[in-house]
Design an enzyme around this catalytic site. Structure first.
Site, PDB file in Angstrom:
ATOM      1  N   ASP A 150      10.836  22.683 -27.963  1.00 40.78           N
ATOM      2  CA  ASP A 150      11.677  21.566 -28.409  1.00 40.78           C
ATOM      3  C   ASP A 150      10.865  20.418 -29.009  1.00 40.78           C
ATOM      4  O   ASP A 150      11.401  19.328 -29.189  1.00 40.78           O
ATOM      5  CB  ASP A 150      12.538  21.055 -27.249  1.00 40.78           C
ATOM      6  CG  ASP A 150      11.709  20.490 -26.101  1.00 40.78           C
ATOM      7  OD1 ASP A 150      10.492  20.740 -26.051  1.00 40.78           O
ATOM      8  OD2 ASP A 150      12.293  19.782 -25.258  1.00 40.78           O
ATOM      9  N   LYS A 193       6.036  13.069 -15.145  1.00 42.01           N
ATOM     10  CA  LYS A 193       7.120  12.090 -14.941  1.00 42.01           C
ATOM     11  C   LYS A 193       6.692  11.009 -13.935  1.00 42.01           C
ATOM     12  O   LYS A 193       7.224  10.934 -12.813  1.00 42.01           O
ATOM     13  CB  LYS A 193       8.403  12.796 -14.471  1.00 42.01           C
ATOM     14  CG  LYS A 193       8.733  14.069 -15.252  1.00 42.01           C
ATOM     15  CD  LYS A 193       9.710  13.860 -16.379  1.00 42.01           C
ATOM     16  CE  LYS A 193       9.551  14.853 -17.502  1.00 42.01           C
ATOM     17  NZ  LYS A 193      10.015  16.207 -17.329  1.00 42.01           N
ATOM     18  N   ASP A 201       9.917  14.830 -29.056  1.00 41.02           N
ATOM     19  CA  ASP A 201      10.560  15.804 -28.169  1.00 41.02           C
ATOM     20  C   ASP A 201      12.059  15.673 -28.433  1.00 41.02           C
ATOM     21  O   ASP A 201      12.646  14.614 -28.205  1.00 41.02           O
ATOM     22  CB  ASP A 201      10.222  15.475 -26.713  1.00 41.02           C
ATOM     23  CG  ASP A 201      10.944  16.399 -25.739  1.00 41.02           C
ATOM     24  OD1 ASP A 201      12.121  16.729 -25.976  1.00 41.02           O
ATOM     25  OD2 ASP A 201      10.338  16.775 -24.732  1.00 41.02           O
TER      26      ASP A 201
HETATM   27  N1  GDD Z   1      11.359  30.494 -20.259  1.00 45.35           N
HETATM   28  C1  GDD Z   1      11.518  29.353 -19.597  1.00 45.35           C
HETATM   29  N2  GDD Z   1      11.790  29.381 -18.259  1.00 45.35           N
HETATM   30  N3  GDD Z   1      11.423  28.202 -20.286  1.00 45.35           N
HETATM   31  C2  GDD Z   1      11.584  27.033 -19.602  1.00 45.35           C
HETATM   32  C3  GDD Z   1      11.876  26.999 -18.228  1.00 45.35           C
HETATM   33  C4  GDD Z   1      11.979  28.252 -17.519  1.00 45.35           C
HETATM   34  O1  GDD Z   1      12.220  28.332 -16.303  1.00 45.35           O
HETATM   35  N4  GDD Z   1      11.984  25.685 -17.861  1.00 45.35           N
HETATM   36  C5  GDD Z   1      11.774  24.961 -18.974  1.00 45.35           C
HETATM   37  N5  GDD Z   1      11.544  25.764 -20.050  1.00 45.35           N
HETATM   38  C6  GDD Z   1      11.218  25.373 -21.419  1.00 45.35           C
HETATM   39  C7  GDD Z   1      12.259  24.501 -22.125  1.00 45.35           C
HETATM   40  O2  GDD Z   1      13.170  25.303 -22.834  1.00 45.35           O
HETATM   41  C8  GDD Z   1      11.405  23.651 -23.064  1.00 45.35           C
HETATM   42  O3  GDD Z   1      11.145  24.297 -24.307  1.00 45.35           O
HETATM   43  C9  GDD Z   1      10.073  23.561 -22.342  1.00 45.35           C
HETATM   44  O4  GDD Z   1      10.068  24.569 -21.342  1.00 45.35           O
HETATM   45  C10 GDD Z   1       9.869  22.188 -21.692  1.00 45.35           C
HETATM   46  O5  GDD Z   1      10.992  21.880 -20.889  1.00 45.35           O
HETATM   47  P1  GDD Z   1      11.765  20.475 -21.040  1.00 45.35           P
HETATM   48  O6  GDD Z   1      12.918  20.536 -20.107  1.00 45.35           O
HETATM   49  O7  GDD Z   1      12.016  20.158 -22.461  1.00 45.35           O
HETATM   50  O8  GDD Z   1      10.655  19.519 -20.400  1.00 45.35           O
HETATM   51  P2  GDD Z   1      10.431  17.977 -20.669  1.00 45.35           P
HETATM   52  O9  GDD Z   1      10.696  17.612 -22.075  1.00 45.35           O
HETATM   53  O10 GDD Z   1      11.150  17.209 -19.617  1.00 45.35           O
HETATM   54  O11 GDD Z   1       8.837  17.821 -20.360  1.00 45.35           O
HETATM   55  C11 GDD Z   1       7.884  18.722 -20.928  1.00 45.35           C
HETATM   56  O12 GDD Z   1       7.607  18.390 -22.272  1.00 45.35           O
HETATM   57  C12 GDD Z   1       6.988  17.093 -22.488  1.00 45.35           C
HETATM   58  C13 GDD Z   1       6.669  16.963 -23.965  1.00 45.35           C
HETATM   59  O13 GDD Z   1       7.782  17.164 -24.730  1.00 45.35           O
HETATM   60  C14 GDD Z   1       6.600  18.646 -20.082  1.00 45.35           C
HETATM   61  O14 GDD Z   1       5.730  19.668 -20.543  1.00 45.35           O
HETATM   62  C15 GDD Z   1       5.938  17.271 -20.197  1.00 45.35           C
HETATM   63  O15 GDD Z   1       4.696  17.264 -19.507  1.00 45.35           O
HETATM   64  C16 GDD Z   1       5.691  16.948 -21.682  1.00 45.35           C
HETATM   65  O16 GDD Z   1       5.146  15.611 -21.794  1.00 45.35           O
HETATM   66 MG    MG Z   2      11.470  18.570 -23.733  1.00 44.60          MG
END
Ligand code: GDD
Ligand code: MG
Length: 323
Positions: A108, A159, A218
């Site tokens: 994403d 976070k 993001d």
């Molecule tokens: N296959 C799979 N299985 N994918 C997963 C799972 C799972 O159980 N959980 C999450 N994802 C995928 C989501 O689809 C997304 O592409 C990615 O992992 C990150 O999940 P988000 O839910 O978007 O996390 P975030 O935005 O809160 O935080 C993450 O991204 C940030 C940067 O955009 C973390 O990696 C943070 O550390 C980072 O700063």
């Molecule tokens: Mg994200």
């Protein structure tokens, strides 16, 4: 080189747009987010993408006839249940038999990051893993990173609560991994790369960070998904050739999808494929996949596929209400 792309999340913050369509399949500037990401990975030397899938894997398979995006081969690793980020990376990497340096990307993230540059930096730093870092004003919704001068990560806090850290450098969601990192992740279990694997690597000084000032978004929230789209306003991608725009429609800094019909006014908004804005309707700062009828005014709204917006003034409306 392989890349594992994490696309298994439910995209809850973007509901109702993500009720049936996974977030990485939603368009940015009229092309699926995952396709733009695949092209950027390919430009950086990636030949094979393994999608780490959970929610609606069928949608991805259907989108890639011949399992290819350009010259890149697509592979599908469907988790039996959500394994969280590290669990998903390890499951996908084992599924594809990855045994050399590989890239990992959150599905994403929209960024101008040069993947080849990140891989070069990783090889120079010589660590087990290198994460792309980007500066933000408010790091509370991200993984925050403190680095040493040599680029080694000293702390990784997912976070953070207010006051936890002064750093404004966050995890940009693109990594380079040596295959040995997979040994830290037990098969078949829910493991978070941010909360478990990165801190374990930090403890041994085996995690590096590579900061850049590239454009970085993001797309997980309505405002950021809109922002990423509006980067393509005023470009040839803004109005799909299959869109139907009436002569006296007014469109300003917006993205109009295939088969969308515009008779009214659209400002700083995304009108997704097949949606419509009737004459006498006005849409501002919104995401619309439904039908906006005459006399409706929308401001900061998210309208799901096929939903009908009645006449009246609507602010911060989500239709249908996410379950
Ligand atoms: N296959 C799979 N299985 N994918 C997963 C799972 C799972 O159980 N959980 C999450 N994802 C995928 C989501 O689809 C997304 O592409 C990615 O992992 C990150 O999940 P988000 O839910 O978007 O996390 P975030 O935005 O809160 O935080 C993450 O991204 C940030 C940067 O955009 C973390 O990696 C943070 O550390 C980072 O700063
Ligand atoms: Mg994200």
């Amino acid at each position: 080189m392989h890349a594992v792309v994490l696309v298994g999340g439910f995209g809850t913050r973007l509901r109702p747009l993500t009720n049936d369509v996974p977030k990485p399949m939603l368009p940015i500037g009229n092309r699926p987010m995952i396709v733009r990401l695949a092209e950027r990975l390919a430009a950086g030397g990636v030949t094979d993408i393994v999608l780490a899938l959970g929610f609606r894997p069928d949608t991805f398979r259907a989108a890639f006839p011949g399992d290819r995006v350009g010259d890149v081969r697509m592979h599908y690793a469907v988790e039996p249940e959500p394994l969280d980020t590290a669990g998903a990376i390890a499951f996908a990497a084992r599924h594809a038999g990855i045994d050399s340096t590989f890239v990992v990307a959150n599905g994403d993230v929209v960024t101008g990051l040069d993947i080849a540059e990140l891989v070069d930096a990783h090889r120079t730093l010589g660590t087990d893993a290198t994460i792309h870092l980007t500066p933000v004003d408010d790091p509370s919704a991200y993984g925050v990173v403190e680095t040493t001068e040599g680029g080694i990560v000293a702390r990784f806090i997912e976070k953070p609560a207010p006051g936890d850290t002064d750093s404004r450098l966050i995890n940009g969601g693109t990594y380079v991994f040596e295959p040995g990192v997979l040994d830290l992740i037990k098969p078949g279990q829910r493991v978070s790369v941010e909360r478990e694997t990165f801190p374990a690597l930090v403890a041994d000084q085996r995690l590096a960070g590579y900061p850049t000032n590239d454009r970085w978004i993001d797309t997980g929230r309505p405002d950021t998904y809109l922002e990423a789209n509006l980067d393509h306003a005023d470009t040839p991608d803004a109005i799909h050739p299959g869109a139907n725009v009436a002569e006296n429609a007014r469109i300003e800094r917006s993205i109009i999808g295939d088969g969308a019909r515009i008779d009214g006014e659209v400002t700083r908004s995304v009108i997704l494929s097949g949606a419509s804005v009737a004459a006498g309707a006005r849409v501002t700062d919104s995401l619309v996949w439904g039908h906006v009828t005459a006399g409706a005014t929308l401001d900061h709204c998210v309208i799901g596929q096929d939903a009908e917006v009645p006449a009246g003034n609507h602010q911060h409306l989500r239709l249908p209400e996410p379950a």
